[in-house]
Design a protein around this motif. Structure first.
Motif, PDB file in Angstrom:
ATOM      1  N   LEU A 123       0.804  -1.423  -0.033  1.00  0.00           N
ATOM      2  CA  LEU A 123       0.055  -0.225   0.126  1.00  0.00           C
ATOM      3  C   LEU A 123       0.957   1.126  -0.045  1.00  0.00           C
ATOM      4  O   LEU A 123       0.635   2.472  -0.396  1.00  0.00           O
ATOM      5  N   ASN A 124       2.266   1.159   1.068  1.00  0.00           N
ATOM      6  CA  ASN A 124       2.513   2.116   0.682  1.00  0.00           C
ATOM      7  C   ASN A 124       3.810   2.828  -0.617  1.00  0.00           C
ATOM      8  O   ASN A 124       3.569   3.677  -0.644  1.00  0.00           O
ATOM      9  N   MET A 140       0.894   4.417  -2.797  1.00  0.00           N
ATOM     10  CA  MET A 140       0.668   5.493  -2.772  1.00  0.00           C
ATOM     11  C   MET A 140       1.790   6.391  -2.979  1.00  0.00           C
ATOM     12  O   MET A 140       1.651   7.795  -4.088  1.00  0.00           O
ATOM     13  N   SER A 141       3.461   5.460  -2.715  1.00  0.00           N
ATOM     14  CA  SER A 141       4.100   6.943  -3.146  1.00  0.00           C
ATOM     15  C   SER A 141       4.253   6.895  -5.018  1.00  0.00           C
ATOM     16  O   SER A 141       3.863   8.053  -5.815  1.00  0.00           O
ATOM     17  N   ARG A 182       2.227   9.701  -5.761  1.00  0.00           N
ATOM     18  CA  ARG A 182       2.611  11.428  -6.050  1.00  0.00           C
ATOM     19  C   ARG A 182       2.821  11.363  -7.302  1.00  0.00           C
ATOM     20  O   ARG A 182       3.116  12.294  -7.496  1.00  0.00           O
TER      21      ARG A 182
END
Length: 500
Positions: A424-425, A428-429, A432
């Motif tokens: 998930l991280n 997300m990156s 972005r």
């Protein structure tokens, strides 16, 4: 004059105001008692009898049935919406579907027509050839008289003669109503708004025409606008028996009653110009109708019309003779087009309203889903607190310990770097970065509208021209100032020498 549907069938008294729109002073006789169990035989011979037959039952597709002749029951009124006044023609048999027979009168008519068109002997010289051409022209046009012999009456050319050029074949929709449905069409010489405003009075007047029997009830199936300020009203009559059962009076029986002389006169006082039973044709009747071409229509053209029929199960070919028939069909088609457009507008409004309701419903559903989720969370919190209070002071049981171990295992899997949380991280990156690159690419793809760019160029050009003009003015002023300074510098020593 005000519409008055009452007193349509009187008892021998004068009707000063007239019935349904006023027809002046009219005297009517008492209508006979109307009984559908034993209908009166008025000599019509039924719908398809061998005598006078004025109704064909094709609704707006067939006329009075007394026109160009498929027998005496079907003719120019075969066109779409036929309710015009046609002349009865009895040269092709006495019944609607009777086989045409060659009578001596017909043979003489054909011989006289051929003589008038090919070899008239009226003048006995070369002028007869000119007369023959003139007779041919009249026959093609479908109007006039053909003189060919001094001792024989001239031939009357009508549009029904085989040589008339102004003929075509169209198609009309066959009705699919059963005789048991009891539908009878009445065509009024009134506007639809007048019929609808006086609909109850019309029902009462028709009930009086039927004898005022309390066991009979007149019902209106539909009202439709027709061209030339006419209105089609479809009715049926329900008969109630003493034991409480009810049935619809058959269409042919009701039509036969309306065709009686005294009843027909009463209907004419109401403004009825045409009545016909709306019943379907049997396959044998349709076959008999298609086998015999109408009077004046070439058999080859009739056969081709049957071949070109786009839907033989629903449509039937009908002759169109003359410009009046063509104009009438055009008016009916325009009327139907307007009705279809009106119906489409209503459907469009309904669709728009349904779309608005759907949008509102979808918003309410989303709102209720959010509310349900919030209530579910609140309910879960309440259950947790209630369970904590209920288990307060008790030792942890085995099933609870097993559940705690499972929850810890799930939590560890979620927190593992290579498991869901790490992924998930990473996602997300990446999101972005894509947003950042998207913003950069959006800046790179920035452009100005061509019209706006042209206006900016024009404005900058005007500014440049203004600056150039201003610079030229400043230069001219500087030249003037320099000239003034130079003049002043030269005049000061001269003045000093004078006053020294």
């Amino acid at each position: 004059m005000a519409f008055n549907f009452g007193a349509a069938a009187g008892t021998g008294a004068a009707n000063p105001t007239g019935a349904f729109g006023g027809f002046g002073t009219t005297t009517t006789t008492a209508a006979p008692a109307f009984s559908f169990s034993a209908p009166t035989n008025t000599g019509t011979g039924g719908l398809f009898g061998a005598t006078q037959n004025k109704g064909f039952g094709f609704g707006t597709s067939f006329g009075t049935g007394t026109g160009t002749g498929l027998g005496t029951g079907l003719g120019t009124g075969l066109g779409f919406g036929g309710f015009g006044t046609q002349q009865q023609q009895t040269t092709l048999g006495s019944g609607l579907f009777s086989q045409p027979t060659q009578t001596p009168a017909q043979s003489n008519q054909l011989i006289n027509t051929a003589s008038a068109l090919s070899a008239p002997t009226l003048l006995g010289d070369e002028r007869d050839a000119i007369l023959a051409k003139w007779n041919q022209l009249q026959a093609f046009w479908g109007s006039g008289k053909g003189y060919f012999n001094n001792n024989i009456a001239p031939v009357e050319f009508t549009q029904e003669n085989p040589f008339c050029r102004f003929k075509a074949v169209g198609y009309s929709l066959m009705p699919n109503n059963k005789d048991e449905d009891g539908l009878v069409v009445l065509v009024f010489n009134r506007k639809e708004i007048d019929i609808r405003s006086q609909q109850q009075q019309l029902v009462e007047s028709l009930h009086k025409i039927l004898g005022g029997n309390q066991t009979l009830t007149v019902n209106i199936e539909g009202v439709k606008t027709m061209p030339d300020d006419q209105t089609e009203v479809i009715i049926y009559v329900v008969e109630r028996s003493p034991n409480g059962t009810s049935r619809r009076v058959p269409a042919t029986t009701l039509y036969a009653h309306f065709e009686q002389a005294n009843i027909k006169s009463s209907l004419q006082q109401l403004g009825v110009s045409l009545s016909m039973a709306r019943t379907e044709l049997s396959p044998a009747q349709v076959k008999q109708l298609l086998q015999n071409p109408p009077a004046g229509v070439d058999p080859i053209i009739w056969e081709q019309a049957k071949v070109d029929n786009p839907d033989p199960d629903k449509l039937i070919p009908v002759p169109m003779v003359g410009f009046k028939e063509l104009l009438r069909r055009l008016k009916v088609q325009d009327q139907m087009t307007k009705q279809h457009q009106t119906r489409l507008d209503i459907i469009s409004e309904d669709i728009s309203e349904l779309q608005k309701n759907q949008t509102t419903t979808m918003a309410k559903i989303a709102q209720y889903k959010r509310k349900l989720m919030a209530l579910s969370h609140r309910t879960l919190q309440v259950l947790i607190k209630q369970e904590i209070q209920r288990k307060s002071g008790y030792a942890i049981q085995a099933d609870e310990e097993q559940l705690r171990v499972q929850l810890d295992t799930i939590q560890c899997e979620l927190n593992a770097p290579t498991q869901f949380k790490g992924r998930l991280n990473e996602l997300m990156s990446q999101i972005r970065m894509q947003n950042h690159f998207g913003a950069v690419r959006a800046e790179e793809r920035y452009y100005i509208d061509a019209d706006l760019l042209r206006e900016i160029k024009q404005h900058l050009k005007q500014q440049q021209e203004g600056l150039s003009h201003l610079i030229s003015i400043i230069k001219d002023d500087l030249e003037d100032i320099k000239l003034i300074e130079h003049g002043l510098n030269e005049s000061i020593p001269i003045r000093g020498g004078v006053f020294s």
